[in-house]
Each structure stands twice: as C-alpha cells, then as structure tokens.
Design an enzyme around this catalytic site. Structure first.
Site, PDB file in Angstrom:
ATOM      1  N   LEU A   1       0.825  -1.196   0.000  1.00  0.00           N
ATOM      2  CA  LEU A   1       0.000   0.000   0.000  1.00  0.00           C
ATOM      3  C   LEU A   1       0.865   1.254   0.000  1.00  0.00           C
ATOM      4  CD1 LEU A   1      -2.816  -0.950   2.551  1.00  0.00           C
ATOM      5  CD2 LEU A   1      -2.575  -1.564   0.143  1.00  0.00           C
TER       6      LEU A   1
ATOM      7  N   GLY B   1       0.934  -5.323   1.289  1.00  0.00           N
ATOM      8  CA  GLY B   1      -0.095  -5.376   0.254  1.00  0.00           C
ATOM      9  C   GLY B   1       0.331  -6.134  -0.979  1.00  0.00           C
TER      10      GLY B   1
ATOM     11  N   ASN C   1       4.222  -7.787   6.670  1.00  0.00           N
ATOM     12  CA  ASN C   1       5.123  -7.191   7.662  1.00  0.00           C
ATOM     13  C   ASN C   1       4.571  -5.912   8.275  1.00  0.00           C
ATOM     14  OD1 ASN C   1       5.426  -5.723   5.220  1.00  0.00           O
ATOM     15  ND2 ASN C   1       7.452  -5.002   5.865  1.00  0.00           N
ATOM     16  N   GLU C   2       3.245  -5.747   8.278  1.00  0.00           N
ATOM     17  CA  GLU C   2       2.643  -4.498   8.747  1.00  0.00           C
ATOM     18  C   GLU C   2       3.057  -4.131  10.169  1.00  0.00           C
ATOM     19  OE1 GLU C   2      -0.008  -5.682   5.339  1.00  0.00           O
ATOM     20  OE2 GLU C   2       1.176  -6.697   6.884  1.00  0.00           O
TER      21      GLU C   2
END
Length: 278
Positions: free
Chosen positions: A86, A131, A154-155
C-alpha cells in the site's frame, strides 16, 4: 458467483492484444494462441498500490473476465519488485473522504482479484511485502523468482495492525500457527523460506521461467469444465468473500479510526522522512 457478476457489470473496456492503462500503471498482453492474459504492474519505482494503480488493476482484471480469457498471470514490469504494498502517501495527511475512497478502492480491487472465475497465477519477480503479499495470496498459484528479496505481511514492523481479511488469507495458505507467528513478528520470508512454509508453490531462476510455470498452471485446466471449476473456486473462497461483503463498512471504519490517530499520523510522517533520507 453473484459477487463476480456484480463487479463485472461495473466496467466494460475492450481488451486488445497489448495495451497500457492509466499512464502505464498497468501493462496488459493477451496471447491469442492460449487465451492467457498477462497483467504487469508498472508503476515506478516500486509498484506502490495507490488509488490509480488499484483502479487500473481492477479494470484490467474485469476486462480479462469480460473477454473470456482462459486465465490471468499477475506480475510486475519492474526488475526487482513485485509490489511494495500500500502507498503510504494515500494514508498520510489526507482527508477522511480521500482515505475512505482509497480503502474502498482497495476492497473493490481485492474482491475482483479474489473472486475472478478463471485460473489466476502470480509470477512474483521481486520483493512482495504487505499489500504486495496480499495480491499474491489472492491468486490461486504462486511462482517466486529466487533472489535477494522477500515476501510476507510485515505491517506490524511499521506499527500497523494486519487487517482481518489479510490475515484470513495468510491462515488459509500457510496455516494458523505459522500465520500467527509471522503476523506478530512482521516476518518477511526469503524465497526458500516462502517455499518451505507453503507461501509459494514453486521457485524459479528468472521471470521468464515464472511466466512459463504460471502458463503451465493455467493450461492444466484446458480439459476441466470451466463452470465446475469456477463454482468450486468460489465455494472454496466463499467465507472470505462473504466476510468482506458483510463487514466492509466495519473494516473501513476500523481503518479510518486507526489511520487518523495523531500518533499514527506522526509515525507515518517519521517513516516518510526516513525514506526520503535513503
């Protein structure tokens, strides 16, 4: 299947043998002999998923379905990145209306990709975090090019919670326990690790090999009933599709309440500044 039909009726653009959309956000080729459509993300420098790229991807997927392609290969035109995920600039210092439109665009594009009736394979030719990993997980088959790059959700490393629908796909593909640990740690897996965990189906030496393996996957269904196959696919994916249909407003509100927090916005500002210094 009603989800597919509802989405497909929204946009109708003729599919040519080769074309680009939205200032080359997406490059599309269609092989007449096999009926396979290859959709290549081409937004420099890292295929950050901004609203324009997502809209172009959504349109291209709908075109492929409308024109009865035998299958779709999703890949990247960039040499070392599939998609960096994202676009943070869509979430930093934006109005609520802008962020709402962005998240709804992401939801719509995912619904299209995940519920596409035809075979869909990902030729992952580079880095695929967050994303980017979601896009790969949404395909039926994943071929990863070996190299010094990684894939994973990996957010949490960025201080962002993993959305439920991202986690659901992770759990479906690699299993609950592996997904739990990977999400909590924000793990990024090398090609060999990704294959070991079942996150990808094959490893290959280069992009051309990845495209070829994806073509082989699609061609395997030549003698399989398209109706039987598509209905089985949608049945297998029904729970995740229905979850989004029933909870998309809640998902949007969760995103807005988190991303608009002053602390989160300050963190995004610091992260963007750190990128500019690199």
């Amino acid at each position: 299947m009603f989800l597919v039909k509802r989405i497909c009726n929204r946009i109708q653009v003729p599919l040519s043998k080769a074309y680009a959309t939205n200032l080359k956000q997406i490059e599309v080729t269609h092989e007449e002999s096999t009926g396979i459509t290859t959709i290549s993300m081409s937004r420099q420098p890292v295929n950050g998923l901004n609203k324009e790229l997502l809209n172009a991807l959504n349109t291209s997927l709908l075109d492929a379905q409308k024109n009865r392609s035998t299958g779709v290969i999703l890949t990247s035109s960039l040499p070392s990145v599939f998609s960096a995920g994202l676009d943070i600039m869509e979430m930093y210092n934006r109005t609520e209306s802008q962020m709402t439109e962005y998240w709804q665009t992401l939801q719509d594009t995912w619904l299209t990709l995940y519920s596409l009736e035809m075979p869909v394979a990902a030729a992952i030719n580079g880095a695929s975090p967050a994303g980017g990993c979601l896009l790969a997980l949404s395909c039926e088959y994943r071929v990863f090019v070996e190299g010094n790059h990684t894939i994973g959700l990996n957010e949490t490393q960025l201080g962002i919670p993993v959305p439920k629908w991202f986690k659901n796909l992770y759990i479906d593909v690699i299993g609950y326990r592996k997904a739990e640990l990977a999400c909590l740690r924000g793990s990024l897996f090398s090609p060999k690790e990704a294959l070991k965990h079942g996150l990808v189906d094959e490893l290959v030496a280069g992009k051309a090999d990845a495209i070829s393996r994806c073509q082989n996957y699609i061609k395997d269904f030549k003698y399989i009933s398209p109706i039987g196959r598509s209905r089985t696919k949608l049945s297998l994916r029904e729970l995740n599709l229905l979850w989004m249909k029933d909870n998309r407003n809640m998902d949007l509100n969760d995103f807005l309440s988190f991303i608009q927090s002053p602390k989160v916005q300050a963190g995004l500002k610091l992260y963007i500044e750190s990128l500019k210094r690199k």
